[in-house]
Design a protein around this motif. Structure first.
Motif, PDB file in Angstrom:
ATOM      1  N   ALA A 106       1.173  -1.059   0.175  1.00  0.00           N
ATOM      2  CA  ALA A 106       0.324   0.302   0.116  1.00  0.00           C
ATOM      3  C   ALA A 106       1.125   1.495   0.128  1.00  0.00           C
ATOM      4  CB  ALA A 106      -1.313   0.451   1.518  1.00  0.00           C
ATOM      5  N   ARG A 107       1.727   0.621   0.755  1.00  0.00           N
ATOM      6  CA  ARG A 107       3.155   2.616   0.712  1.00  0.00           C
ATOM      7  C   ARG A 107       3.492   2.391  -0.551  1.00  0.00           C
ATOM      8  NH1 ARG A 107       5.026   1.183   6.305  1.00  0.00           N
ATOM      9  NH2 ARG A 107       4.237   2.670   7.905  1.00  0.00           N
ATOM     10  N   TRP A 110       1.179   4.116  -3.185  1.00  0.00           N
ATOM     11  CA  TRP A 110       0.734   5.688  -2.777  1.00  0.00           C
ATOM     12  C   TRP A 110       1.692   6.266  -3.071  1.00  0.00           C
ATOM     13  CZ3 TRP A 110       3.880   8.578   1.334  1.00  0.00           C
ATOM     14  CH2 TRP A 110       2.608   9.653   1.252  1.00  0.00           C
ATOM     15  N   ARG A 111       2.751   6.077  -2.999  1.00  0.00           N
ATOM     16  CA  ARG A 111       4.345   6.711  -3.130  1.00  0.00           C
ATOM     17  C   ARG A 111       3.982   7.226  -4.328  1.00  0.00           C
ATOM     18  NH1 ARG A 111       7.722   3.190  -0.306  1.00  0.00           N
ATOM     19  NH2 ARG A 111       7.111   3.804   1.719  1.00  0.00           N
ATOM     20  N   ARG A 112       4.140   6.044  -5.266  1.00  0.00           N
ATOM     21  CA  ARG A 112       3.695   6.146  -6.847  1.00  0.00           C
ATOM     22  C   ARG A 112       2.762   7.100  -7.513  1.00  0.00           C
ATOM     23  NH1 ARG A 112       2.803   0.356  -8.916  1.00  0.00           N
ATOM     24  NH2 ARG A 112       3.635  -0.056  -7.059  1.00  0.00           N
ATOM     25  N   LYS A 113       1.966   7.415  -6.353  1.00  0.00           N
ATOM     26  CA  LYS A 113       1.294   7.856  -6.947  1.00  0.00           C
ATOM     27  C   LYS A 113       0.687   9.596  -6.455  1.00  0.00           C
ATOM     28  CE  LYS A 113      -3.456   9.429  -8.647  1.00  0.00           C
ATOM     29  NZ  LYS A 113      -3.560   9.186  -9.921  1.00  0.00           N
ATOM     30  N   PHE A 114       1.590   9.921  -5.122  1.00  0.00           N
ATOM     31  CA  PHE A 114       0.941  10.674  -4.163  1.00  0.00           C
ATOM     32  C   PHE A 114       2.792  11.273  -3.891  1.00  0.00           C
ATOM     33  CE2 PHE A 114      -3.429   9.595  -3.616  1.00  0.00           C
ATOM     34  CZ  PHE A 114      -3.667  10.412  -4.484  1.00  0.00           C
ATOM     35  N   ASP A 115       2.897  10.134  -2.578  1.00  0.00           N
ATOM     36  CA  ASP A 115       4.427  11.077  -1.988  1.00  0.00           C
ATOM     37  C   ASP A 115       4.483  11.972  -1.180  1.00  0.00           C
ATOM     38  OD1 ASP A 115       7.026   9.433  -1.837  1.00  0.00           O
ATOM     39  OD2 ASP A 115       8.081  11.466  -3.308  1.00  0.00           O
ATOM     40  N   LYS A 143      -2.871   3.731   8.021  1.00  0.00           N
ATOM     41  CA  LYS A 143      -1.416   3.645   8.837  1.00  0.00           C
ATOM     42  C   LYS A 143      -0.779   4.794   7.564  1.00  0.00           C
ATOM     43  CE  LYS A 143      -1.730  -0.264  11.109  1.00  0.00           C
ATOM     44  NZ  LYS A 143      -0.940  -2.293  11.261  1.00  0.00           N
ATOM     45  N   VAL A 144      -1.369   4.134   6.082  1.00  0.00           N
ATOM     46  CA  VAL A 144       0.083   4.753   5.273  1.00  0.00           C
ATOM     47  C   VAL A 144      -0.179   6.316   4.931  1.00  0.00           C
ATOM     48  CG1 VAL A 144       0.102   4.909   2.517  1.00  0.00           C
ATOM     49  CG2 VAL A 144      -0.547   2.750   3.950  1.00  0.00           C
ATOM     50  N   LEU A 145      -1.352   6.751   5.438  1.00  0.00           N
ATOM     51  CA  LEU A 145      -1.735   8.167   5.697  1.00  0.00           C
ATOM     52  C   LEU A 145      -1.611   8.728   6.900  1.00  0.00           C
ATOM     53  CD1 LEU A 145      -5.128   8.042   3.524  1.00  0.00           C
ATOM     54  CD2 LEU A 145      -3.027   8.448   2.824  1.00  0.00           C
ATOM     55  N   SER A 146      -1.070   7.875   7.420  1.00  0.00           N
ATOM     56  CA  SER A 146      -0.620   8.944   9.291  1.00  0.00           C
ATOM     57  C   SER A 146       0.951   9.539   9.041  1.00  0.00           C
ATOM     58  CB  SER A 146      -0.121   7.679  10.151  1.00  0.00           C
ATOM     59  OG  SER A 146       0.910   6.751   9.927  1.00  0.00           O
ATOM     60  N   ARG A 147       1.283  10.816   9.600  1.00  0.00           N
ATOM     61  CA  ARG A 147       1.982  11.183   9.529  1.00  0.00           C
ATOM     62  C   ARG A 147       3.333  10.778   9.503  1.00  0.00           C
ATOM     63  NH1 ARG A 147       0.597  16.103   7.023  1.00  0.00           N
ATOM     64  NH2 ARG A 147      -0.853  17.039   7.982  1.00  0.00           N
ATOM     65  N   SER A 148       3.862  10.008  10.466  1.00  0.00           N
ATOM     66  CA  SER A 148       4.922   9.378  10.761  1.00  0.00           C
ATOM     67  C   SER A 148       5.453   8.010   9.485  1.00  0.00           C
ATOM     68  CB  SER A 148       4.992   8.510  12.405  1.00  0.00           C
ATOM     69  OG  SER A 148       4.074   6.893  12.131  1.00  0.00           O
ATOM     70  N   PRO A 149       6.179   8.291   9.004  1.00  0.00           N
ATOM     71  CA  PRO A 149       6.978   7.565   7.205  1.00  0.00           C
ATOM     72  C   PRO A 149       6.285   6.259   7.455  1.00  0.00           C
ATOM     73  CG  PRO A 149       8.298   8.707   8.568  1.00  0.00           C
ATOM     74  CD  PRO A 149       7.297   9.358   9.657  1.00  0.00           C
TER      75      PRO A 149
END
Length: 151
Positions: A106-107, A110-115, A143-149
């Protein structure tokens, strides 16, 4: 004037479909049913292909998981496997293996689209809907969208 192409037998049509990608027996039945000329013909052809291991449910499961896991979550992959009419035990076994790496997948999607973390509620909603549409569950999305990487 070109010669008319000879019509393929039911077995020929099945082999042509199988040469492109793995198909489940249910998929082949659905696709080939309109071409069946006599009752029971399709079942005999599929039985023969299955006996020769041209039709193999485990290979279908493995193929779908391999092709789709990099882009989709377990919920979407489960739906795709179920739509192919596969054995529920094989589907559950494949999903159990996917769940272990769900957060990392999921991360990466997400990284590929938004980062970049969402800046406001509207952006958070947009990113959450993007991940949900790809079949990731709410806990993973949170968990993906939380502030902590890394969590």
């Amino acid at each position: 004037m070109p010669l008319p192409r000879p019509t393929l037998s039911l077995k020929g049509r099945a082999l042509r479909l199988l040469s492109g990608r793995e198909h489940s027996r249910a998929e082949l039945e659905r696709k080939l049913a309109p071409h069946e000329e006599e009752p029971g013909q399709l079942a005999r052809v599929l039985d023969e292909l299955q006996a020769k291991d041209f039709i193999n449910e485990q290979r279908v499961v493995d193929s779908v998981v391999h092709r789709r896991a990099g882009k989709l979550g377990a919920l979407r992959i489960r739906q795709e496997l179920q739509s192919k009419g596969l054995d529920s035990e094989k589907v559950q076994a494949a999903l159990a293996g996917l769940k272990a790496g769900e957060l990392e997948r999921a991360r990466e999607v997400w990284r590929r689209k938004f980062d970049a973390p969402p800046s406001d509620a509207a952006e958070r909603g947009k990113q959450a809907r993007f991940l949900a549409a790809r079949g990731f569950d709410g806990e993973v999305i949170g968990k993906v969208l939380s502030r902590s990487p890394r969590q």
